[in-house]
Motif scaffolding. Structure first.
Motif, short mmCIF file in Angstrom:
data_model
loop_
_atom_site.label_atom_id
_atom_site.label_comp_id
_atom_site.label_asym_id
_atom_site.label_seq_id
_atom_site.Cartn_x
_atom_site.Cartn_y
_atom_site.Cartn_z
N ASP A 285 -40.13 7.10 -17.57
CA ASP A 285 -41.45 7.70 -17.74
C ASP A 285 -41.53 9.01 -16.96
O ASP A 285 -41.01 9.11 -15.84
N GLY A 286 -42.19 10.00 -17.57
CA GLY A 286 -42.32 11.30 -16.92
C GLY A 286 -43.73 11.69 -16.60
O GLY A 286 -44.00 12.81 -16.17
N GLU A 287 -44.70 10.79 -16.80
CA GLU A 287 -46.10 11.10 -16.58
C GLU A 287 -46.65 10.51 -15.29
O GLU A 287 -47.77 10.80 -14.91
N ILE A 288 -45.90 9.63 -14.63
CA ILE A 288 -46.44 8.95 -13.45
C ILE A 288 -46.51 9.90 -12.27
O ILE A 288 -47.49 9.97 -11.55
N SER A 289 -45.47 10.66 -12.03
CA SER A 289 -45.44 11.60 -10.91
C SER A 289 -44.80 12.90 -11.40
O SER A 289 -44.52 13.07 -12.58
N ASN A 290 -44.59 13.81 -10.50
CA ASN A 290 -43.97 15.07 -10.88
C ASN A 290 -42.54 14.90 -11.32
O ASN A 290 -42.01 15.70 -12.08
N ASN A 291 -41.89 13.85 -10.84
CA ASN A 291 -40.51 13.57 -11.22
C ASN A 291 -40.46 12.39 -12.18
O ASN A 291 -41.35 11.55 -12.20
N LYS A 292 -39.41 12.34 -12.97
CA LYS A 292 -39.26 11.23 -13.90
C LYS A 292 -38.83 9.97 -13.15
O LYS A 292 -38.07 10.03 -12.19
N ILE A 293 -39.36 8.84 -13.65
CA ILE A 293 -39.17 7.56 -12.99
C ILE A 293 -38.42 6.62 -13.93
O ILE A 293 -38.71 6.56 -15.12
N VAL A 294 -37.45 5.90 -13.37
CA VAL A 294 -36.74 4.85 -14.11
C VAL A 294 -37.34 3.51 -13.70
O VAL A 294 -37.37 3.17 -12.51
N ILE A 295 -37.84 2.76 -14.68
CA ILE A 295 -38.49 1.48 -14.42
C ILE A 295 -37.56 0.37 -14.86
O ILE A 295 -37.08 0.36 -16.00
N PHE A 296 -37.32 -0.58 -13.96
CA PHE A 296 -36.44 -1.71 -14.22
C PHE A 296 -37.29 -2.97 -14.30
O PHE A 296 -38.15 -3.21 -13.44
N ALA A 297 -37.04 -3.78 -15.32
CA ALA A 297 -37.73 -5.07 -15.46
C ALA A 297 -36.67 -6.16 -15.59
O ALA A 297 -35.73 -6.04 -16.40
N ALA A 298 -36.83 -7.23 -14.80
CA ALA A 298 -35.87 -8.32 -14.82
C ALA A 298 -36.60 -9.65 -14.70
O ALA A 298 -37.67 -9.73 -14.07
N SER A 339 -43.68 0.87 -23.80
CA SER A 339 -44.50 2.03 -23.42
C SER A 339 -45.20 1.71 -22.11
O SER A 339 -45.37 0.54 -21.74
N ILE A 340 -45.61 2.77 -21.41
CA ILE A 340 -46.31 2.61 -20.13
C ILE A 340 -47.30 3.75 -19.98
O ILE A 340 -47.05 4.88 -20.42
N ILE A 341 -48.44 3.44 -19.38
CA ILE A 341 -49.44 4.46 -19.09
C ILE A 341 -50.03 4.15 -17.72
O ILE A 341 -50.28 2.99 -17.39
N CYS A 342 -50.19 5.18 -16.89
CA CYS A 342 -50.69 5.01 -15.54
C CYS A 342 -51.82 6.00 -15.28
O CYS A 342 -51.85 7.09 -15.86
N LYS A 343 -52.72 5.61 -14.41
CA LYS A 343 -53.77 6.49 -13.94
C LYS A 343 -53.94 6.28 -12.44
O LYS A 343 -53.75 5.18 -11.92
N GLN A 344 -54.32 7.34 -11.75
CA GLN A 344 -54.47 7.28 -10.31
C GLN A 344 -55.80 6.65 -9.95
O GLN A 344 -56.86 7.03 -10.45
N THR A 345 -55.75 5.64 -9.09
CA THR A 345 -56.95 4.99 -8.58
C THR A 345 -56.92 5.03 -7.05
O THR A 345 -55.84 5.02 -6.45
N THR A 346 -58.10 5.06 -6.46
CA THR A 346 -58.21 5.14 -5.00
C THR A 346 -58.70 3.81 -4.45
O THR A 346 -59.77 3.31 -4.86
N ARG A 347 -57.93 3.22 -3.56
CA ARG A 347 -58.29 1.97 -2.91
C ARG A 347 -58.11 2.13 -1.41
O ARG A 347 -57.03 2.47 -0.95
N ASN A 348 -59.21 1.91 -0.68
CA ASN A 348 -59.21 2.05 0.77
C ASN A 348 -58.74 3.43 1.20
O ASN A 348 -58.02 3.59 2.19
#
Length: 920
Positions: A285-298, A339-348
């Motif tokens: 995914d390339g939308e989560i942060s400024n750099n592309k992220i590799v997501i592993f699921a196991a 597919s994956i979609i993320c949005k920034q949320t503020t907690r504490n």
């Protein structure tokens, strides 16, 4: 005389609308009362979160469906069903681009009002390029591309960059052809196609990952950028590669050009290579942060958990913002992140991403994972049903006690009396405890409502899907009571799917019902079975799985059951050896006749099973070659009679009051073969074969006929539909077999005594529609009239009376016209709308219809399955054994009480009158 006619147009419109409303309300009180329908889209092929809508996921499936699914609830927002394979095979899906926020205000307003199109490419001969409205799913535009070579076009690949659509045609071991089109108009850019010489490309180790064409050649990865004028080749070396995990190249889903091969994840835009385990699934995914992220699921099957971790693509460092663990049910297969979609949320006071992951499991389910929890699951395996059956539910506790009380096999009066008294005492005890709230809690079956009703209308539907997933569904509510995923099961060779057999029903209280699934082991390719309780879904005997050291050639249920009412399994391996499960049922396999049909060679072999030296052996007794003189005829359909069918009447009364007896041969099967012909193009042959003696009872040929072919074989008749290419229409042929006015044997049928050849009545009819599936109704005793259920390409299911299909419908004969139930012959079959049993509940892409008897002789239960599921009940002879719903119980009670009172009063008055007359 003059008349001035004035009317108000508004009143006329109001009157017309009132008439329409009346027509819409016809039978509205019955809608959904005895039926239900469920929609599906199929197993996901491509999926994207719509960036312009937070509650919309655009998916394209292996069932050739384009749909939008709600991200919040998992419901289908809209659905477009494309053509069948290969014409509707979706090869590319592109969703609308995200509206940029840094545009001028005027441009943003104009862009918001613009229609954003979803683009799909499907098929190859021709290839259809379509634009769909992302909000409504309506088709906005379409253009097609005809290939120069049909054989080469099957390998066509596509990708889109801005306004250009690139058509990539690899010619294996030779070169690559690239053509650029305008994506919405189809206009060719430039001078036409260009070719890139690449003699090292092959189908197994090459993939298109836009804009690169990537291949693995030896110990290196070679990628060609197809958009550049000059060949821009990127090469990457592979070190410490373990090809035992993945022997073919796999594309990594997401926003980067990357592949999986062996134990390596190789990105064409990064030097970093990742080691991927066998049970790990990757997404970039390339939308989560400024750099592309590799997501592993196991998956950890021991704890039934799904662990999701992430790393930076270019550095390989751990990305801690996505690190979660979620419960993952055992009923789901291995996950694949689509597919994956993320949005920034503020907690504490800390900003962190909240992500939604769309997962497609190996069994076909769609899973939405959000904040470490499964939000919803769609069981899309139900879009590929291969076997189905109805099972009676278990008895309630009270009915079970009565059953045990009446189960007095030895005739002991004293023990029967003792059981009776103990039963009454137990019922009284339960009543007292129930009043004080101290009674025993209800069983799981009673809590779920899984108990048998008085009329046998409430049943469990057992469904087996193509992916090896089993479902237990309530036929009244449509609720899924249990599911089971068989990870090692797959279908047989020659496109034979998993088989479902019922070894014991729920009628033998207190013994539980038992079913078996038969298939092929994915790893060893040998036979494998799974035995389970169809009501609870629990396995029988450990995990219920039994693996064999041989492949299945033929599978059959034994005709007799043992002391525990369990019917054994007879398995024939490829060396024609017989195996019986359980071993105690071997004695019932003696003197059994089997047949096996080879679809490729069109040869049917008959076997006799007997004990030789205390071992079961098979002896070939006959052989039929149906390939024809040309040797090109192929077996396209084999239809057997329903094993639970009962024939109520053995004859038919004629006009002269004589009886025409039916030719009811329980060993008769119908076999259809199709093949090319030099004169008539196509020929369809239908044979009726006795599988005990191997004799061909009847044969019939149709010229210039091709599929699809659908057959129904029941009692003494056969019905089948086909497409007549000469007159370009669908036709139906019905055949009836009769012995004559005398029976050869009225008690026991024997195929070994050379029974006389039957008298054959046949007739053909014209159908104004195309047929997808066909089945006959069935009831418990066979008293109710037979109807034929026709599943149409429009999604409707027609219930057609046998009277219309009767081959004895007379053309000019006045004698037949006087017979009861005979109407004059008309070639066109009527299809009135009131005969559509699913009214406006259309079933998309019907694959099959299954019927089952209920406890009422008048009622037949049925399920129609395809891309949707529709369950209902039909009464071919009306509900003659059931009172109507609007029956006036109060009025009939008042009348009966009044008549009873009047009879007693009249009796008293008559006696007084008789006494008075006696004293005179």
């Amino acid at each position: 005389m003059k008349f001035n006619c004035k009317f108000n147009l508004n009143y006329l419109i109001l009157l017309l609308f009132s008439l329409f409303n009346l027509s819409f309300c016809l039978y509205e009180d019955q809608v959904g009362k005895f039926d239900w329908r469920q929609h599906y889209v199929g197993r996901i092929k491509f999926a994207h979160f719509d960036p312009n809508s937070l509650d919309r996921i655009i998916v394209a499936t292996e069932s050739n469906v384009l749909a939008a699914i709600s991200a919040k609830s998992g419901e289908i927002l809209w659905r477009q069903i494309l053509e069948k394979n290969p014409r509707g095979n979706i090869k590319l899906l592109q969703i609308p681009e995200l509206l940029k926020e840094n545009l001028p205000v005027q441009v943003q307003q104009r862009e918001k009002n613009r229609i954003y199109d979803i683009i799909t490419v499907s098929g190859h001969n021709p290839a259809l390029i379509r634009g769909w409205n992302s909000n409504s799913g309506n088709l906005e535009w379409e253009w097609s591309l005809m290939p120069n070579s049909v054989e080469k076009s099957e390998n066509s690949l596509w990708f889109i960059d801005e306004q250009s659509l690139f058509h990539v045609l690899p010619v294996w071991n030779s070169h690559i052809e690239i053509t650029e089109y305008h994506k919405s108009s189809g206009q060719i850019y430039g001078s036409g196609s260009k070719k890139i010489t690449a003699a090292w490309i092959n189908a197994d180790k090459c993939k298109l990952i836009a804009p690169y064409f990537v291949c693995v050649n030896g110990d290196q990865v070679i990628a060609i950028n197809l958009q550049l004028d000059k060949d821009n080749v990127v090469t990457k070396s592979l070190s410490n590669l373990d090809t035992s995990l993945r022997k073919q190249v796999e594309i990594v889903n997401g926003d980067d050009s990357a592949i999986l091969y062996g134990n390596k994840l190789i990105s064409l835009n990064a030097e970093q290579q990742f080691v991927v385990e066998k049970n790990e699934f990757v997404f970039i995914d390339g939308e989560i942060s400024n750099n592309k992220i590799v997501i592993f699921a196991a998956i950890d099957r021991a704890t039934s958990t799904l662990k999701v971790t992430s790393k930076y693509l270019h550095t390989g460092e751990v990305f801690f913002d996505i690190n979660l663990t979620a419960n993952y049910p055992d009923t789901l297969g291995d996950p694949e992140i689509k597919s994956i979609i993320c949005k920034q949320t503020t907690r504490n006071g800390v900003s962190q991403p909240t992500c939604r992951l769309l997962i497609s499991s190996e069994d076909g389910a769609i899973v939405m994972l959000q904040t470490g929890k499964i939000k919803w699951i769609r069981e899309e395996a139900l879009a590929d049903i291969v076997a189905v059956d109805f099972l009676d539910l278990t008895l309630s506790d009270a009915e079970g006690a009565i059953e045990e009380e009446l189960n007095n096999k030895n005739g002991d009066i004293y023990s029967a009396l003792t059981r009776r008294l103990s039963s009454q005492i137990g019922q009284l005890k339960n009543l007292v405890l129930h009043v004080f709230g101290l009674g025993t809690p209800p069983s799981k079956a009673q809590k779920a409502g899984l108990v048998r009703d008085d009329f046998g209308l409430h049943k469990m539907i057992i469904i087996v899907t193509k992916t090896g997933k089993i479902f237990g569904i309530d036929n009244v509510s449509g609720k899924q009571h249990w599911t089971k995923y068989l990870t090692d099961f797959t279908g047989f060779n020659n496109d034979q799917n998993l088989k479902l057999l019922v070894q014991r029903t729920s009628k033998f209280y207190p013994l539980s019902a038992q079913c078996v699934i038969l298939g092929r082991n994915k790893r060893t390719q040998n036979g494998i079975i799974y035995q389970f309780n169809p009501i609870t879904g629990q396995p029988i005997g450990g995990n219920g799985v039994t693996e064999f050291s041989f492949k299945f050639k033929q599978i059959s249920l034994l005709h007799e059951s043992g002391v525990d009412y369990l019917r054994g399994l007879l398995l024939l391996d490829e060396q024609d050896n017989v195996h019986v499960l359980p071993k105690t049922s071997e004695k019932y396999a003696h003197s059994l006749y089997l047949f096996n049909a080879d679809v490729q060679t069109s040869i049917i072999n008959g076997y006799y099973v007997e004990f030789i030296n205390n071992e079961l052996k098979t002896t070939p007794i006959w052989k039929l070659d149906l390939a024809g003189a040309s040797g090109e005829n192929k077996i396209t359909a084999i239809e057997l009679k329903n094993p639970i069918e009962h024939v109520h009447s053995q004859g038919r009364v004629l006009a002269d009051r004589s009886v025409l007896y039916k030719y009811i041969n329980p060993n008769l099967i119908a076999v259809a073969t199709q093949g090319p012909d030099n004169v008539h193009k196509y020929i369809l042959n239908v044979h009726l074969i006795d599988i005990v003696s191997g004799a061909i009872v009847f044969s019939m040929s149709h010229k210039r006929i091709r599929g699809p072919l659908h057959m129904v074989h029941s009692e003494n008749w056969l019905v089948y539909t086909y497409y007549n290419e000469k007159v370009r229409r669908t036709e139906l042929t019905s055949i009836e077999l009769y012995e004559g006015k005398t029976q050869a044997n009225s008690t026991v049928w024997s195929s070994l005594d050379t029974p006389p050849l039957p008298l054959v009545e046949r007739q053909s009819y014209i159908l104004p529609v195309s047929i997808e599936a066909m089945e006959e109704t069935i009831t418990e005793k066979g008293i109710t009239n037979k109807h034929i259920l026709l599943g149409l390409t429009t999604g409707a299911v027609i219930e057609m009376s046998w009277i219309l299909l009767d081959p004895r419908r007379p053309v000019t004969s006045p004698e037949k016209a006087r017979e009861e139930g005979i109407i004059p012959y008309m070639p066109e079959l009527p299809l009135p709308h009131e005969n559509i049993i699913n009214y406006n509940q259309s079933v998309a892409r019907i694959n099959g219809i299954h019927t089952s008897p209920s406890g009422l002789e008048s009622t037949c239960l049925l399920i129609v399955y395809g891309l949707d599921i529709f369950v209902t009940r039909v009464a071919p002879s009306k509900t003659f054994d059931l009172l109507k719903e609007d029956f006036d119980y109060f009025l009939i009670s008042v009348v009966l009480i009044g008549l009873t009172t009047a009879s007693y009063v009249t009796k008293h008055l008559a006696s007084r009158k008789a006494v008075k007359q006696a004293w005179k």
